[in-house]
Design an enzyme around this catalytic site. Structure first.
Site, PDB file in Angstrom:
ATOM      1  N   GLY A  79     -54.770 -21.943  18.388  1.00 37.30           N
ATOM      2  CA  GLY A  79     -54.582 -21.037  17.195  1.00 37.30           C
ATOM      3  C   GLY A  79     -53.954 -21.842  16.071  1.00 37.30           C
ATOM      4  N   TRP A  80     -53.456 -21.018  15.019  1.00 41.20           N
ATOM      5  CA  TRP A  80     -52.737 -21.746  13.943  1.00 41.20           C
ATOM      6  C   TRP A  80     -51.540 -22.328  14.149  1.00 41.20           C
ATOM      7  CZ3 TRP A  80     -53.646 -16.362  11.059  1.00 41.20           C
ATOM      8  CH2 TRP A  80     -55.203 -16.154  10.877  1.00 41.20           C
TER       9      TRP A  80
ATOM     10  N   GLU B  34     -44.676 -24.033   0.783  1.00 38.97           N
ATOM     11  CA  GLU B  34     -45.420 -22.766   0.171  1.00 38.97           C
ATOM     12  C   GLU B  34     -44.800 -22.121  -0.724  1.00 38.97           C
ATOM     13  OE1 GLU B  34     -47.736 -21.237   4.279  1.00 38.97           O
ATOM     14  OE2 GLU B  34     -45.737 -20.200   3.592  1.00 38.97           O
TER      15      GLU B  34
ATOM     16  N   ALA C 228     -36.989 -16.496   3.359  1.00 33.49           N
ATOM     17  CA  ALA C 228     -37.766 -15.716   4.250  1.00 33.49           C
ATOM     18  C   ALA C 228     -38.871 -15.031   3.566  1.00 33.49           C
ATOM     19  CB  ALA C 228     -36.801 -14.745   5.554  1.00 33.49           C
TER      20      ALA C 228
ATOM     21  N   GLN D 278     -51.491 -28.035  10.542  1.00 29.63           N
ATOM     22  CA  GLN D 278     -51.609 -28.193   9.388  1.00 29.63           C
ATOM     23  C   GLN D 278     -51.219 -29.463   8.701  1.00 29.63           C
ATOM     24  OE1 GLN D 278     -49.974 -24.715   7.872  1.00 29.63           O
ATOM     25  NE2 GLN D 278     -51.680 -23.260   8.632  1.00 29.63           N
TER      26      GLN D 278
ATOM     27  N   GLU E 239     -39.512 -23.870   1.299  1.00 33.04           N
ATOM     28  CA  GLU E 239     -40.490 -22.688   1.200  1.00 33.04           C
ATOM     29  C   GLU E 239     -40.010 -21.587   0.554  1.00 33.04           C
ATOM     30  OE1 GLU E 239     -43.828 -22.867   4.378  1.00 33.04           O
ATOM     31  OE2 GLU E 239     -41.760 -22.663   5.336  1.00 33.04           O
ATOM     32  N   HIS E 240     -40.892 -20.962  -0.568  1.00 35.59           N
ATOM     33  CA  HIS E 240     -40.961 -19.451  -0.864  1.00 35.59           C
ATOM     34  C   HIS E 240     -39.682 -19.298  -1.793  1.00 35.59           C
ATOM     35  CE1 HIS E 240     -43.596 -18.899   2.181  1.00 35.59           C
ATOM     36  NE2 HIS E 240     -42.632 -19.012   3.078  1.00 35.59           N
TER      37      HIS E 240
END
Length: 598
Positions: free
Chosen positions: A187-188, A495, A441, A209, A473-474
């Site tokens: 899975g991922w 991301e 988060a 990834q 991230e984010h």
């Protein structure tokens, strides 16, 4: 059958609100570590000197080959921690040198496992150290905050499984076999980081990834999905980005391995401080005693949860270093590191929570500070900064003895509402940031565009700073803003914030969106290798991000092997860096790449 790189499922993360309380499991405290007097420093008449050394507390479990029921105790910790993503449990599992048989140490959240020898080969487990994703339906993209260090493994099946995402370092490990980086069912997965390790067989990332491997030796590497980066790795695949997506540097410019706990010939605990290497390649421990120095535990204040920031600062002022045992520490003022060569080492993901908007840790403009192995969790009152490496305007030359920040992680939200304007500020010259995950988060409690507001992830103002393994991230604005000269980054994973409500919320003047990685307009020298940014604007999928990377167009600013990806077409990139690079295409989840900039 395993997925091939071309048949990977779209890497859109299934995010769930996960809340699990964790009660402390009983474990014997360590005995026999007599306190030693600390060095004298003027602290005022009313302060008694704090002792160095002491026991490591009930959440550090120490085993030797004769310890009964090791497997049962490992299983008990795992049952508690397997799905406790935002729980309060914190554990370190330590194995004295020797040979162990028939063990499978499954690691859940906030669990570290480590050998206590000077070399990984001093502590051999005939068995496995396993991370899988059964708790999350075979999806490994949330397997955060766990680590394995300083062990030799002889896997039962010949291959050990280590299916992790961010903040899950694999350091100083010797796998006498292969290593599978994907969960059962392939899975991922969204990892990861390996350093100073030897894997005799094949490393098979399958669905991973992205991945960064540093200063190691491997038998072979199977495949790549988007962004696989190697520096100083014997046996690494040849440079071939973007197809396959391998970025390979023969050496790492500068590295200094993370401090680690070990036992000496008398069975007493010490902390080893590895020496700096330049143009590093391969492991540090393969030829006898590793280079470096060590300190007895009596030179450390052994902190327990509940201790005040004032006491931690008193210990530092006395000349002691800090060993943060597993647990959660609330701070009403910053931990202030003013002395050169100070070590602040966390065990079992010791977690610092700054209260009332304070900064968690501040480092002075001094040589050789080592920060390692802890998590900073933002509090509900906005902190202007969470970690400051050097004061504003720091200018001293630290090239001979840099500060290192290793496996130090930051979280804003998830366990509850948290806010911070900037997470990590690096002002000191020559600082090495070696593996960090700075995360606003995107799931859990206290999550929302303004609820866990955090504008900037990392801001680098100091010159000559090196980042090896940078995960950020984010953030609401720039994830990384690099203003210092001659900065270098080897591997970057990002991301953009999922939860931007609309295009206007991310508008940066006339530019659509804030770059994931912004090099300051006045910078004339900067270089990066293997950098990736992804977008998944699931609140408003029509959002357009002009580019993932922004930098001055000058000869001294160089990037190698850049990519941007739109996950399932939830938002789009128009370019990769500045106005260079093709737009991401529809819902295909295929990277747009730039091999060289300018």
């Amino acid at each position: 059958m395993p997925h091939t790189p071309s048949s990977e499922p779209p890497a859109v993360r299934r995010r769930a609100v996960l809340a699990a309380a964790a009660s402390a499991a009983a474990a014997p405290a360590l005995a026999g570590l007599a306190p030693a007097p600390a060095s004298a420093a003027p602290l005022g008449k009313r302060l008694r000197a704090l002792p160095g050394g002491g026991d490591l507390g009930s959440n550090v479990l120490v085993f030797d080959p004769s310890t009964p029921d090791i497997q049962a105790r490992l299983d008990a910790v795992f049952r508690q921690q397997e799905s406790a993503q935002f729980g309060t449990g914190r554990y370190a599992l330590l194995f004295r040198p020797g040979t162990y048989h028939g063990l499978n140490a499954q690691l859940g959240f906030y669990t570290s496992i480590a050998g206590l020898g000077l070399s990984p080969d001093d502590t051999t487990i005939n068995g496995d150290v396993t991370v899988d994703a059964g708790w999350f339906g075979g999806n490994a993209t949330q397997n955060f905050w766990r680590s394995a260090e300083n062990l030799a493994l002889v896997p039962v099946s010949g291959t050990n499984r280590w299916a992790v995402a961010q903040a899950a370092p694999f350091r100083r490990m010797h796998i006498r076999g292969g290593l599978n980086l994907a969960p059962s069912g392939y899975g991922w997965a969204s990892g990861g980081y390996i350093a100073d390790s030897r894997i005799d067989g094949e490393i098979a990332p399958y669905s991973q990834q992205q991945w960064y491997t540093r200063d190691s030796a491997i038998g072979s590497w199977l495949n790549g999905v988007w962004n696989m980066v190697f520096s100083g790795v014997e046996g690494a695949p040849a440079q071939s980005f973007p197809n396959p997506p391998y970025t390979t540097l023969d050496t790492t410019p500068v590295s200094r391995e993370k401090p680690f706990l070990y036992v000496d010939g008398a069975g007493a605990f010490r902390v080893f401080l590895p020496a700096e290497r330049t143009h590093a390649r391969g492991v540090t421990w393969g030829k006898g005693t590793p280079r470096g120095s060590s300190l007895p535990l009596s030179r450390f204040y052994v902190a327990k949860p509940g201790v005040s920031a004032a006491t931690l600062n008193q210990a530092l002022a006395q000349g002691l270093n800090l060993l943060l045992t597993p647990g959660i520490y609330h701070l009403d003022r910053p931990i202030q590191v003013n002395r050169a060569d100070t070590v602040v080492l966390g065990l079992g993901y010791a977690t610092l929570i700054p209260d009332n908007g304070v900064t968690a840790v501040r480092v002075a403009d001094v040589d050789g500070v080592r920060l390692a192995g802890f998590l900073v969790d933002a509090g509900p009152v906005n902190s202007p900064t969470l970690l400051e490496i050097g004061p504003p305007g720091a200018s001293r030359d630290h090239s001979a003895n840099p500060t290192t920040v290793q496996d130090v992680f930051v979280r804003i939200g998830g366990a509850g509402a948290g806010k911070a304007t900037t997470s990590l500020v690096v002002n000191n010259r020559h600082t090495i940031v070696d593996h960090t995950w700075i995360w606003r988060a995107d799931h859990g409690e206290g999550v929302g565009w303004e609820t866990n507001r955090a504008d900037y992830g990392v801001v680098v103002n100091g010159h000559d700073v090196l980042a090896t393994g940078l995960f950020v991230e984010h953030f609401n604005k720039y994830d990384v803003q690099w203003n210092g000269q001659r900065g270098r980054t080897i591997f970057f994973q990002n991301e953009k914030a999922y939860d931007a409500p609309n295009q206007a919320a991310i508008q940066n003047g006339s530019v659509k969106g804030y770059a994931a990685y912004k090099v300051g307009d006045n910078v004339t020298a900067h270089e990066g290798w293997g950098l990736g940014s992804y977008c998944y604007y699931n609140v408003d999928p029509t959002i357009v991000q002009h580019h993932g990377f922004a930098a001055p167009n000058v000869p001294g600013v160089k990037f190698h092997d850049l990519l941007v990806v739109s996950l399932g077409g939830q938002g789009q990139y128009e370019h990769v860096v500045n106005d260079l690079g093709a737009p991401t295409s529809g819902t295909s989840t295929v990277p747009s790449t730039v091999v060289a900039y300018p």
